[in-house]
Write a protein that holds these residues in place. Structure first.
Motif, PDB file in Angstrom:
ATOM      1  N   ALA A  55      31.308  74.351 -27.458  1.00  0.00           N
ATOM      2  CA  ALA A  55      31.926  74.398 -28.777  1.00  0.00           C
ATOM      3  C   ALA A  55      33.413  74.696 -28.698  1.00  0.00           C
ATOM      4  CB  ALA A  55      31.231  75.463 -29.636  1.00  0.00           C
ATOM      5  N   PHE A  56      33.828  75.451 -27.656  1.00  0.00           N
ATOM      6  CA  PHE A  56      35.226  75.834 -27.546  1.00  0.00           C
ATOM      7  C   PHE A  56      36.011  74.920 -26.616  1.00  0.00           C
ATOM      8  CE2 PHE A  56      32.976  79.693 -28.771  1.00  0.00           C
ATOM      9  CZ  PHE A  56      33.757  80.178 -29.788  1.00  0.00           C
ATOM     10  N   ASN A  57      35.356  74.012 -25.905  1.00  0.00           N
ATOM     11  CA  ASN A  57      36.066  73.128 -24.979  1.00  0.00           C
ATOM     12  C   ASN A  57      37.104  72.286 -25.688  1.00  0.00           C
ATOM     13  OD1 ASN A  57      34.738  74.095 -22.784  1.00  0.00           O
ATOM     14  ND2 ASN A  57      33.463  72.308 -22.459  1.00  0.00           N
ATOM     15  N   PHE A  58      36.743  71.813 -26.870  1.00  0.00           N
ATOM     16  CA  PHE A  58      37.645  70.972 -27.656  1.00  0.00           C
ATOM     17  C   PHE A  58      38.920  71.738 -27.995  1.00  0.00           C
ATOM     18  CE2 PHE A  58      38.986  69.244 -31.810  1.00  0.00           C
ATOM     19  CZ  PHE A  58      39.186  67.931 -31.446  1.00  0.00           C
ATOM     20  N   PHE A  59      38.758  72.982 -28.454  1.00  0.00           N
ATOM     21  CA  PHE A  59      39.913  73.795 -28.829  1.00  0.00           C
ATOM     22  C   PHE A  59      40.692  74.233 -27.600  1.00  0.00           C
ATOM     23  CE2 PHE A  59      41.918  77.840 -30.090  1.00  0.00           C
ATOM     24  CZ  PHE A  59      42.632  77.413 -31.186  1.00  0.00           C
ATOM     25  N   ASP A  60      39.983  74.599 -26.525  1.00  0.00           N
ATOM     26  CA  ASP A  60      40.656  75.061 -25.323  1.00  0.00           C
ATOM     27  C   ASP A  60      41.467  73.946 -24.668  1.00  0.00           C
ATOM     28  OD1 ASP A  60      41.185  77.179 -23.477  1.00  0.00           O
ATOM     29  OD2 ASP A  60      39.856  76.200 -22.050  1.00  0.00           O
ATOM     30  N   ALA A  61      40.961  72.697 -24.754  1.00  0.00           N
ATOM     31  CA  ALA A  61      41.722  71.572 -24.202  1.00  0.00           C
ATOM     32  C   ALA A  61      43.013  71.364 -24.978  1.00  0.00           C
ATOM     33  CB  ALA A  61      40.875  70.298 -24.233  1.00  0.00           C
ATOM     34  N   PHE A  62      42.978  71.547 -26.297  1.00  0.00           N
ATOM     35  CA  PHE A  62      44.175  71.388 -27.123  1.00  0.00           C
ATOM     36  C   PHE A  62      45.207  72.476 -26.843  1.00  0.00           C
ATOM     37  CE2 PHE A  62      43.318  68.460 -30.939  1.00  0.00           C
ATOM     38  CZ  PHE A  62      42.730  67.529 -30.102  1.00  0.00           C
ATOM     39  N   THR A  63      44.754  73.669 -26.435  1.00  0.00           N
ATOM     40  CA  THR A  63      45.678  74.768 -26.170  1.00  0.00           C
ATOM     41  C   THR A  63      46.080  74.839 -24.704  1.00  0.00           C
ATOM     42  OG1 THR A  63      43.864  76.336 -25.783  1.00  0.00           O
ATOM     43  CG2 THR A  63      44.686  76.119 -28.050  1.00  0.00           C
ATOM     44  N   GLY A  64      45.576  73.933 -23.868  1.00  0.00           N
ATOM     45  CA  GLY A  64      45.934  73.933 -22.458  1.00  0.00           C
ATOM     46  C   GLY A  64      45.443  75.151 -21.710  1.00  0.00           C
ATOM     47  N   GLY A  65      44.296  75.708 -22.115  1.00  0.00           N
ATOM     48  CA  GLY A  65      43.760  76.902 -21.468  1.00  0.00           C
ATOM     49  C   GLY A  65      44.358  78.190 -21.975  1.00  0.00           C
ATOM     50  N   SER A  66      45.302  78.119 -22.908  1.00  0.00           N
ATOM     51  CA  SER A  66      45.947  79.336 -23.420  1.00  0.00           C
ATOM     52  C   SER A  66      44.973  80.199 -24.210  1.00  0.00           C
ATOM     53  CB  SER A  66      47.141  78.965 -24.314  1.00  0.00           C
ATOM     54  OG  SER A  66      48.089  78.214 -23.605  1.00  0.00           O
ATOM     55  N   PHE A  67      44.013  79.552 -24.860  1.00  0.00           N
ATOM     56  CA  PHE A  67      43.077  80.306 -25.690  1.00  0.00           C
ATOM     57  C   PHE A  67      42.167  81.176 -24.831  1.00  0.00           C
ATOM     58  CE2 PHE A  67      39.137  80.416 -28.368  1.00  0.00           C
ATOM     59  CZ  PHE A  67      39.648  81.263 -29.341  1.00  0.00           C
ATOM     60  N   THR A  68      41.651  80.632 -23.740  1.00  0.00           N
ATOM     61  CA  THR A  68      40.755  81.419 -22.877  1.00  0.00           C
ATOM     62  C   THR A  68      41.512  82.536 -22.160  1.00  0.00           C
ATOM     63  OG1 THR A  68      41.088  79.760 -21.145  1.00  0.00           O
ATOM     64  CG2 THR A  68      39.115  79.560 -22.494  1.00  0.00           C
ATOM     65  N   GLN A  69      42.819  82.367 -21.968  1.00  0.00           N
ATOM     66  CA  GLN A  69      43.627  83.407 -21.337  1.00  0.00           C
ATOM     67  C   GLN A  69      44.240  84.365 -22.352  1.00  0.00           C
ATOM     68  OE1 GLN A  69      46.516  81.724 -18.668  1.00  0.00           O
ATOM     69  NE2 GLN A  69      45.075  80.256 -17.793  1.00  0.00           N
ATOM     70  N   MET A  70      44.124  84.034 -23.633  1.00  0.00           N
ATOM     71  CA  MET A  70      44.716  84.821 -24.709  1.00  0.00           C
ATOM     72  C   MET A  70      46.204  85.063 -24.461  1.00  0.00           C
ATOM     73  SD  MET A  70      43.577  85.664 -27.511  1.00  0.00           S
ATOM     74  CE  MET A  70      42.127  85.197 -28.407  1.00  0.00           C
ATOM     75  N   SER A  71      46.928  83.975 -24.183  1.00  0.00           N
ATOM     76  CA  SER A  71      48.368  84.072 -23.991  1.00  0.00           C
ATOM     77  C   SER A  71      49.057  84.055 -25.350  1.00  0.00           C
ATOM     78  CB  SER A  71      48.859  82.905 -23.130  1.00  0.00           C
ATOM     79  OG  SER A  71      48.762  81.691 -23.839  1.00  0.00           O
ATOM     80  N   VAL A  72      50.405  84.123 -25.326  1.00  0.00           N
ATOM     81  CA  VAL A  72      51.155  84.140 -26.588  1.00  0.00           C
ATOM     82  C   VAL A  72      51.041  82.796 -27.308  1.00  0.00           C
ATOM     83  CG1 VAL A  72      52.773  85.899 -25.812  1.00  0.00           C
ATOM     84  CG2 VAL A  72      53.270  83.493 -25.374  1.00  0.00           C
ATOM     85  N   PHE A  73      50.655  81.729 -26.581  1.00  0.00           N
ATOM     86  CA  PHE A  73      50.474  80.414 -27.190  1.00  0.00           C
ATOM     87  C   PHE A  73      48.988  80.102 -27.380  1.00  0.00           C
ATOM     88  CE2 PHE A  73      54.742  78.672 -25.395  1.00  0.00           C
ATOM     89  CZ  PHE A  73      55.415  79.358 -26.386  1.00  0.00           C
ATOM     90  N   ALA A  74      48.178  81.122 -27.606  1.00  0.00           N
ATOM     91  CA  ALA A  74      46.727  80.926 -27.691  1.00  0.00           C
ATOM     92  C   ALA A  74      46.333  79.993 -28.828  1.00  0.00           C
ATOM     93  CB  ALA A  74      46.024  82.272 -27.858  1.00  0.00           C
ATOM     94  N   LEU A  75      47.092  80.024 -29.935  1.00  0.00           N
ATOM     95  CA  LEU A  75      46.784  79.146 -31.069  1.00  0.00           C
ATOM     96  C   LEU A  75      47.348  77.746 -30.879  1.00  0.00           C
ATOM     97  CD1 LEU A  75      47.358  81.509 -34.129  1.00  0.00           C
ATOM     98  CD2 LEU A  75      45.205  80.918 -33.013  1.00  0.00           C
ATOM     99  N   THR A 407      38.152  62.108 -26.941  1.00  0.00           N
ATOM    100  CA  THR A 407      39.282  62.483 -27.782  1.00  0.00           C
ATOM    101  C   THR A 407      40.539  62.700 -26.952  1.00  0.00           C
ATOM    102  OG1 THR A 407      37.727  63.596 -29.263  1.00  0.00           O
ATOM    103  CG2 THR A 407      40.056  64.096 -29.543  1.00  0.00           C
ATOM    104  N   SER A 408      40.398  63.420 -25.853  1.00  0.00           N
ATOM    105  CA  SER A 408      41.544  63.685 -24.986  1.00  0.00           C
ATOM    106  C   SER A 408      42.105  62.399 -24.403  1.00  0.00           C
ATOM    107  CB  SER A 408      41.141  64.645 -23.856  1.00  0.00           C
ATOM    108  OG  SER A 408      40.672  65.869 -24.368  1.00  0.00           O
ATOM    109  N   MET A 409      41.233  61.476 -23.987  1.00  0.00           N
ATOM    110  CA  MET A 409      41.705  60.223 -23.407  1.00  0.00           C
ATOM    111  C   MET A 409      42.471  59.398 -24.436  1.00  0.00           C
ATOM    112  SD  MET A 409      40.874  60.446 -20.302  1.00  0.00           S
ATOM    113  CE  MET A 409      41.370  58.801 -19.834  1.00  0.00           C
ATOM    114  N   ILE A 410      41.994  59.379 -25.669  1.00  0.00           N
ATOM    115  CA  ILE A 410      42.687  58.631 -26.723  1.00  0.00           C
ATOM    116  C   ILE A 410      44.061  59.234 -26.979  1.00  0.00           C
ATOM    117  CG2 ILE A 410      42.625  58.009 -29.169  1.00  0.00           C
ATOM    118  CD1 ILE A 410      39.580  57.953 -28.957  1.00  0.00           C
ATOM    119  N   ILE A 411      44.148  60.569 -27.004  1.00  0.00           N
ATOM    120  CA  ILE A 411      45.427  61.232 -27.234  1.00  0.00           C
ATOM    121  C   ILE A 411      46.384  60.958 -26.076  1.00  0.00           C
ATOM    122  CG2 ILE A 411      46.556  63.479 -27.438  1.00  0.00           C
ATOM    123  CD1 ILE A 411      44.080  64.457 -28.919  1.00  0.00           C
ATOM    124  N   ILE A 412      45.894  61.084 -24.840  1.00  0.00           N
ATOM    125  CA  ILE A 412      46.744  60.871 -23.668  1.00  0.00           C
ATOM    126  C   ILE A 412      47.323  59.460 -23.667  1.00  0.00           C
ATOM    127  CG2 ILE A 412      46.748  60.678 -21.149  1.00  0.00           C
ATOM    128  CD1 ILE A 412      44.678  62.942 -21.102  1.00  0.00           C
TER     129      ILE A 412
END
Length: 438
Positions: A55-75, A407-412
């Motif tokens: 469920a979170f793979n879609f969001f985590d791919a959009f954030t470049g892994g920032s969400f799982t690391q809770m970085s300043v760019f998590a959103l 989705t990622s392939m279409i965006i790329i």
């Protein structure tokens, strides 16, 4: 493509724009590694490790892994994407916004300002929900008002900074800045996905089996990329003839042109809408610790979870894939209906003395454009569904769980093609300027 890049680096102005874009992308990736103050990163990592679905793979791919690391760019720029979609949808319901959209440059600036304010508001709401919801469960080292406020302000500022970087790339760099930021985030996850594929299908196998698996994986990726390129560039051209007018000794009009209708008129928006709508209940249930029971609610959540689709041992849950396909087709028609108006096109053609060959101006033209558009939308939606189903099939049958899906392939592919066309147009304008200056 390589020749275009080589010629672009030979032009000083374009070379400076490319260098500026590169520096901004470095800032984006550095910010993705900066931890948010007061956050325990092990909590969110353990939380994701305990999730059985994607469920979170879609969001985590959009954030470049920032969400799982809770970085300043998590959103990341997801609040900006959401606000842009909301503003576009509101133009239908609010006449004032529709008027602003038609006011040209001044109206565009006002719409951009509204989108910015809405982005900050959404980022504030999302960061508050994460800081309070996850904070009570152990995300914050010490859950109190000060730490929660620091996290909220940091995540909101990070998302706003990414929006600013995207706009600066658009202004001083190359291509659409927001799309390029999204692209670099998705690309940053691909090496890890290839490591996952290697350890799952190649590592530990015999040389023949490993080579066969590698060839199959590369062949599938190549087929998907080629298909997406064809889907993104496919255009239906409707021939238009303009009537001739004789004014004095001059003949005005009479030229032939066409209306290019893209097959994938809505782009990746239908897939994003459908995926978000399908995964939203799963994400909420994950936050609440629900979904592992035997009741009807848990069964519905398992059907909505794309990890269970095309799984031979859980075929009963593949009904969610059918719902997903229907939602994708629906949103393709819905989004196109608010971005392309056949009646407006027909009226503009009539005022300019243009007509479609074999079709009378006025209502017959509107009906013809609507018929062609509906046919094209269906083909484009089917293409999107095919691209999106391929990862689900290999995930369900072979367990190839990676973050880059259809989705990622279409965006790329879409962003790369758009950026290349932007560079080519900049070189073309420069050549015209040089010709006129001589």
């Amino acid at each position: 493509m390589l020749q275009t890049v080589r010629r672009a680096f030979q032009v000083e102005e374009i070379r400076q724009r490319l260098f500026f874009t590169f520096l901004m992308l470095i800032v984006v990736r550095l910010g993705s590694e900066l931890p948010t103050p007061g956050v325990d990163p092990t909590y969110i990592q353990n939380f994701f490790a305990s999730q059985t679905g994607d469920a979170f793979n879609f969001f985590d791919a959009f954030t470049g892994g920032s969400f799982t690391q809770m970085s300043v760019f998590a959103l990341s720029i997801t609040p900006y994407i959401t606000s842009s979609i909301i503003v576009q949808l509101l133009t239908i319901a609010i006449p004032k916004l529709e008027e602003l959209q038609k006011e040209g440059e001044e109206g565009r600036k006002k719409m951009t300002a509204i989108t910015r304010y809405l982005t900050v508001a959404l980022a504030l709401i999302e960061s508050a929900a994460m800081a309070i919801g996850f904070g009570r469960q152990g995300l914050l080292v010490e859950f109190n008002f000060v730490n929660a406020a620091v996290v909220i302000m940091t995540l909101t500022a990070g998302s706003t900074l990414l929006m600013w970087i995207g706009e600066r790339i658009t202004e001083k760099g190359v291509g659409n800045g927001i799309s390029i930021v999204l692209l670099i985030n998705i690309l940053s996850r691909i090496p890890q996905d290839f490591v996952t594929l290697y350890s799952q299908f190649i590592s530990g196998k015999s040389l023949a089996n490993a080579a066969l698996a590698a060839v199959i994986i590369l062949l599938i990726l190549l087929v998907v990329i080629v298909f997406v390129i064809i889907l993104q560039d496919a255009v239906r051209k409707i021939p238009v003839q303009y009537s001739q007018k004789v004014v004095g000794r001059k003949t005005i009009g009479g030229q032939s042109t066409n209306i290019p209708l893209k097959v994938n008129t809505a782009g990746v928006i239908p897939v994003i809408f459908a995926s978000s709508l399908m995964q939203f209940p799963v994400v909420i249930a994950s936050f609440l610790g629900k979904g592992d029971g035997d009741g009807i609610g848990s069964e519905i959540l398992r059907g909505l979870n794309s990890n269970n689709w095309c799984d031979p041992s859980n075929l009963q849950y593949s009904w969610g894939l059918i719902v997903y396909i229907l939602l994708t087709v629906f949103f393709a028609y819905f989004y196109t209906s608010i971005t392309f108006n056949p009646m407006e096109i027909a009226n503009n053609m009539k005022k300019s003395g243009g007509f479609i060959l074999g079709i009378r101006p006025g209502k017959p033209t509107v009906e013809y454009l609507t018929k062609i558009l509906n046919y094209i939308i269906f083909i484009g939606a089917c293409g999107l569904v095919i691209v999106q189903i391929i990862p689900f099939f290999f995930n369900g049958v072979f367990g190839a769980n990676v973050s880059f899906g259809g989705t990622s392939m279409i965006i790329i592919v879409g962003v790369v093609l758009e950026t290349i066309k932007k560079v080519e147009s900049m070189m073309l304008v420069r050549n015209y300027k040089g010709f006129l200056n001589t």
